[in-house]
Design a protein around this motif. Structure first.
Motif: not given
Length: 351
Positions: A242-246, A220-222, A191-192
């Motif tokens: 697991g988590i990609i956050a920008e 999950f990308k945020f 999910l993005t």
């Protein structure tokens, strides 16, 4: 008037019962107005914020003058709120002025049993409860665009589901064990989320289909999002991370696991106020396990980081207030915490 600094008189116009509505916000209002006459005094009123003189201006850069009416001083809401670092908005339907956070709308509760029902339920102000089972997002009809906020983007080997400008959405798995969300394309995130806020993910297990292989997509990308809460969940590889956050702030990750990801556990860029509590990061491989770049206030508390074969367990650059408090590093690739003097390892052990 003898004193030019004091302009006293009457003016007739459209005002709201709160007065500061249209005048102070500088917005166009279409609701039925109340006509009134108001006696006001302009008396060269000065506004100081933390000892500094502040001159409020309208959207065109013109000075706005506070005034007094019947002993009450009226200030321009929009200009003053922005000076205090708060957003301000006007809701014509409810005739409400919002300064800072808006009150949360009540989420509609929906229970779903398959991926098509899940897709139909997605949107803002929703609390979606998923019955036990596996929900394969790749089984959806990907020629169908639900709305401007929920759509597909093409990746190398398929399509990726995007949730854009979604607010107040909870995905909660029912049952004693996490409900599983999967995708098949190796280049798609599960999910993005873009430009979204108040996203909660509870009791969910998410990753790509079981077969191992090279991939680029994460779990999950945020992006440009805030107020994220992930709890009692498992994020596994493949994905890459697991988590990609920008450009994301206020993310809480609690009582959860990131495991077996092929690039690392997480990559955080330009992020702020992340808290990882009582969670596990384990059995990830290849590159930086935890990569933090140009971020602030990233805190890990009572977390276990174990059995990872990543080439670098930690990468921190251009960041501050990074903490690992009361954590345990165990059975990882060689890691020397003294190489990170700016990172707080209070109460943390290394085996």
């Amino acid at each position: 008037m003898k004193n030019k600094d004091k302009l006293k008189g009457f003016f007739s116009g459209i005002i709201f019962s709160a007065i500061i509505g249209a005048f102070a916000l500088g917005v166009t209002v279409f609701a039925a107005p109340i006509e009134s006459k108001l006696s006001v005094v302009y008396d060269n009123i000065k506004i100081y914020i933390d000892g500094t003189l502040f001159q409020p201006k309208d959207s065109n850069g013109n000075d706005i003058k506070p005034f007094i009416s019947k002993g009450i001083t009226y200030l321009p809401v929009s200009a003053l709120s922005k000076a205090l670092g708060k957003d301000v908005s006007w809701d014509g339907k409810t005739k409400s002025i919002y300064i800072g956070k808006q009150p949360a709308s009540k989420a509609k509760e929906v229970t779903v049993s398959n991926v098509n029902e899940l897709f139909d339920a997605l949107g803002s102000n929703k609390h979606i409860k998923l019955k036990p089972g596996t929900y394969n997002i790749s089984d959806l009809n990907q020629d169908y665009i639900k709305s401007k906020n929920i759509y597909w983007e093409s990746v190398y080997d398929g399509n990726e589901l995007i949730l854009d400008e979604i607010s107040n959405l909870t995905l909660e798995g029912l049952g004693d064990s996490p409900v599983e969300l999967v995708v098949e394309p190796r280049y798609a995130n599960v999910l993005t989320f873009k430009n979204s806020n108040k996203i909660a993910i509870k009791n969910i297990k998410a990753g790509h289909t079981i077969e191992k292989g090279s991939c680029v997509g994460g779990v999950f990308k945020f992006n440009l999002s805030k107020d994220i809460d992930i709890s009692d969940s498992i994020l596994y590889g493949c994905g890459t991370y697991g988590i990609i956050a920008e450009d994301t702030e206020h993310l809480k990750f609690s009582n959860s696991i990131i495991e077996e990801c092929t690039y690392g556990a997480m990559t955080l860029n330009y992020c702020k106020d992340f808290a990882f509590d009582n969670s596990k990061i384990r059995k990830c491989e290849n590159y930086e396990l935890i990569e933090i770049y140009s971020s602030t206030s990233i805190v890990y508390n009572k977390c276990e980081i174990s059995d990872n074969t990543s080439s670098d367990i930690l990468s921190v650059s251009l960041s501050n207030n990074v903490k690992f408090t009361n954590c345990k590093f165990k059975n990882n690739s060689p890691f020397n915490p003294t190489l990170f003097p700016a990172v707080d390892f209070t109460g943390t052990t290394f085996e």
